[in-house]
Design an enzyme around this catalytic site. Structure first.
Site, short mmCIF file in Angstrom:
data_model
loop_
_atom_site.label_atom_id
_atom_site.label_comp_id
_atom_site.label_asym_id
_atom_site.label_seq_id
_atom_site.Cartn_x
_atom_site.Cartn_y
_atom_site.Cartn_z
N SER A 151 25.61 91.78 57.05
CA SER A 151 26.23 90.52 56.64
C SER A 151 25.35 89.79 55.64
O SER A 151 24.11 89.87 55.69
CB SER A 151 26.40 89.64 57.88
OG SER A 151 26.72 88.31 57.50
N TYR A 184 23.06 85.56 66.15
CA TYR A 184 23.93 86.59 65.55
C TYR A 184 23.31 87.13 64.26
O TYR A 184 23.20 88.34 64.05
CB TYR A 184 25.32 86.00 65.26
CG TYR A 184 26.07 86.75 64.20
CD1 TYR A 184 26.65 87.98 64.49
CD2 TYR A 184 26.16 86.26 62.90
CE1 TYR A 184 27.31 88.69 63.50
CE2 TYR A 184 26.82 86.96 61.91
CZ TYR A 184 27.39 88.17 62.20
OH TYR A 184 28.02 88.88 61.22
N LYS A 225 21.55 91.03 62.95
CA LYS A 225 21.80 91.80 61.72
C LYS A 225 20.47 92.11 61.01
O LYS A 225 20.23 93.22 60.55
CB LYS A 225 22.75 91.06 60.78
CG LYS A 225 24.16 90.86 61.33
CD LYS A 225 24.89 92.17 61.56
CE LYS A 225 26.30 91.97 62.10
NZ LYS A 225 26.92 93.24 62.53
N1 UFG Z 1 35.16 75.77 57.24
C1 UFG Z 1 35.86 74.58 57.38
N2 UFG Z 1 36.67 74.43 58.47
C2 UFG Z 1 36.84 75.39 59.41
C3 UFG Z 1 36.12 76.62 59.27
C4 UFG Z 1 35.28 76.77 58.17
O1 UFG Z 1 35.75 73.68 56.55
O2 UFG Z 1 37.58 75.19 60.38
C5 UFG Z 1 34.32 75.96 56.05
C6 UFG Z 1 32.86 76.21 56.37
O3 UFG Z 1 32.15 75.00 56.52
C7 UFG Z 1 32.42 77.03 55.16
C8 UFG Z 1 33.68 77.84 54.80
O4 UFG Z 1 34.77 77.11 55.38
O5 UFG Z 1 32.12 76.19 54.09
C9 UFG Z 1 33.67 79.24 55.34
O6 UFG Z 1 33.42 79.23 56.74
P1 UFG Z 1 33.64 80.51 57.65
O7 UFG Z 1 33.35 80.12 59.06
O8 UFG Z 1 34.96 81.12 57.37
O9 UFG Z 1 32.56 81.54 57.10
P2 UFG Z 1 30.96 81.40 57.07
O10 UFG Z 1 30.57 81.60 55.65
O11 UFG Z 1 30.45 80.23 57.77
O12 UFG Z 1 30.58 82.65 58.00
C10 UFG Z 1 30.76 83.95 57.54
C11 UFG Z 1 30.92 84.92 58.70
C12 UFG Z 1 29.66 85.01 59.51
C13 UFG Z 1 28.48 85.21 58.63
C14 UFG Z 1 28.45 84.19 57.53
C15 UFG Z 1 27.35 84.40 56.57
O13 UFG Z 1 31.96 84.49 59.56
O14 UFG Z 1 29.78 86.11 60.37
O15 UFG Z 1 29.65 84.26 56.80
O16 UFG Z 1 27.49 85.63 55.95
F1 UFG Z 1 27.35 85.11 59.37
#
Ligand code: UFG
Length: 339
Positions: A124, A148, A152
């Site tokens: 990741s 988590y 990785k």
């Molecule tokens: N977000 C919102 N509202 C929500 C969910 C997410 O505004 O309900 C925002 C987050 O703050 C972020 C973006 O949308 O700015 C993306 O969030 P995600 O949770 O979809 O993805 P992340 O980048 O936080 O996480 C992903 C993977 C993880 C991994 C991470 C870093 O889900 O497994 O990328 O690679 F660790």
């Protein structure tokens, strides 16, 4: 090749199974179904026109893993299986370290005993840690902000040491950015249990009426519109990246390779909302909420190494990703059936 796909009933694993079969490989799935529904298997069989052998075991069970390798002729492994919820990993660190590391140990030992030394691992972009340089290149130092993510980082280290110990190994770690979208049929997609942690499945559930509104976690980041920026990659492009890695890794000079799988394009939360509204024709109500602990402002890949070494590149736009997510979500408003 006859490819063992661990976590092959999960979101990315299932899309990769389809791509592997399309590329002419045979597939064997191992999945403990702790975060996947068995009904995905029938859909994979319908889409590929092939029976998909499935072993419903937990890879941390070393005896069962050994038995699997003794009874199936495996040439290579793609290892997706693992716990993946960031927040849950903070609450249950021991469960995360134990499950993700023990399953990998068990798998590597069984592979070694049975002379299977070609492995593609599901890593990741989270390994770039809290304050990455952008765009992220594979040479940046690795770290993590939650258990988590540390699993990785640790597994990549273990794989690199194993690869260095015996030149017969050929191992690839694929660092995914943000996988979204669904199979073009709308029959295979992401089916999170409970309240989705990730943006795209949450947005899709708002569009289909399962949730009232989205919380946008922060609008005061130093980004194009203040909301978080990510490199969303269509899961089918990601699946194709695994097939390319599998086809390439065996002929690499070095035993361990690391590739980013992303588009190189950053898209904000508000841009995702707008794209989903266009794809679905439905409004996505949202409110601005506080930042989520552990989030970074922006994350996007430099995918040049994968583009060059694998002859692969992501082809699908954010509009394609939203259209395919919407087809899956509207065809399956409650996800996969139980039976
Ligand atoms: N977000 C919102 N509202 C929500 C969910 C997410 O505004 O309900 C925002 C987050 O703050 C972020 C973006 O949308 O700015 C993306 O969030 P995600 O949770 O979809 O993805 P992340 O980048 O936080 O996480 C992903 C993977 C993880 C991994 C991470 C870093 O889900 O497994 O990328 O690679 F660790």
């Amino acid at each position: 090749m006859r490819v063992l796909v661990s976590g092959g009933a999960g979101y990315i694993g299932s899309h990769t199974v389809i791509r592997l079969v399309e590329a002419g490989h045979d597939v064997v799935v191992v999945d403990d179904f702790s975060n996947a529904k068995p009904t995905v298997v029938g859909r994979l069989e319908a889409l590929t026109g092939r029976p998909i052998p499935v072993h419903a075991i937990d890879l941390t069970d070393t005896d069962k893993t050994e038995h699997l390798f003794a009874h199936e002729q495996i040439d290579a492994v793609i290892h997706f299986a693992g716990f993946k919820a960031v927040g849950e990993s903070v609450a249950k660190p021991l469960a995360y370290y134990q499950n993700n590391l023990d399953s990998t140990f068990s798998l590597l030992r069984a592979m070694d005993r049975h002379d299977v030394r070609t492995l593609v691992f599901s890593s990741s972009a989270t390994v770039y840690g809290a304050e990455p340089e952008l765009p992220m290149t594979e040479d940046l130092p690795t770290s993590a902000t939650n258990p988590y993510g540390w699993t990785k980082v640790m597994i990549e280290q273990i794989l690199s040491d194993v690869a260095a110990s015996d030149d017969r190994w050929r191992i690839a770690a694929l660092r995914y950015f943000n996988p979204v979208g669904a199979h073009a049929s709308g029959d295979i997609g992401e089916d999170p249990s409970g309240i989705p942690n990730n943006l795209m499945p949450f947005v899709a559930q708002v569009a289909v009426g399962r949730r009232e509104q989205l919380s946008v976690f922060g609008d005061d980041y130093d980004t194009v519109d203040g909301t978080g920026v990510r490199d969303y990659i269509h899961v089918d492009d990601l699946a194709a990246g695994h097939v390319a890695a599998l086809d390439t890794v065996g002929s690499r000079a070095e035993p361990m390779s690391v590739w980013n799988l992303g588009t190189g394009q950053g898209v904000s939360v508000l841009q995702v909302i707008k794209a989903f509204e266009r794809a679905s024709g439905r409004p996505i109500p949202y409110e601005i909420a506080p930042r989520r602990a552990g989030d970074i402002a922006a994350s996007y890949a430099d995918p040049a190494r994968a583009n060059a070494d694998l002859g692969w590149r992501a082809t699908k736009t954010i509009d394609d990703m939203c259209a395919d997510t919407w087809r899956w979500q509207s065809k399956n408003p409650n996800g996969y059936p139980d039976a």
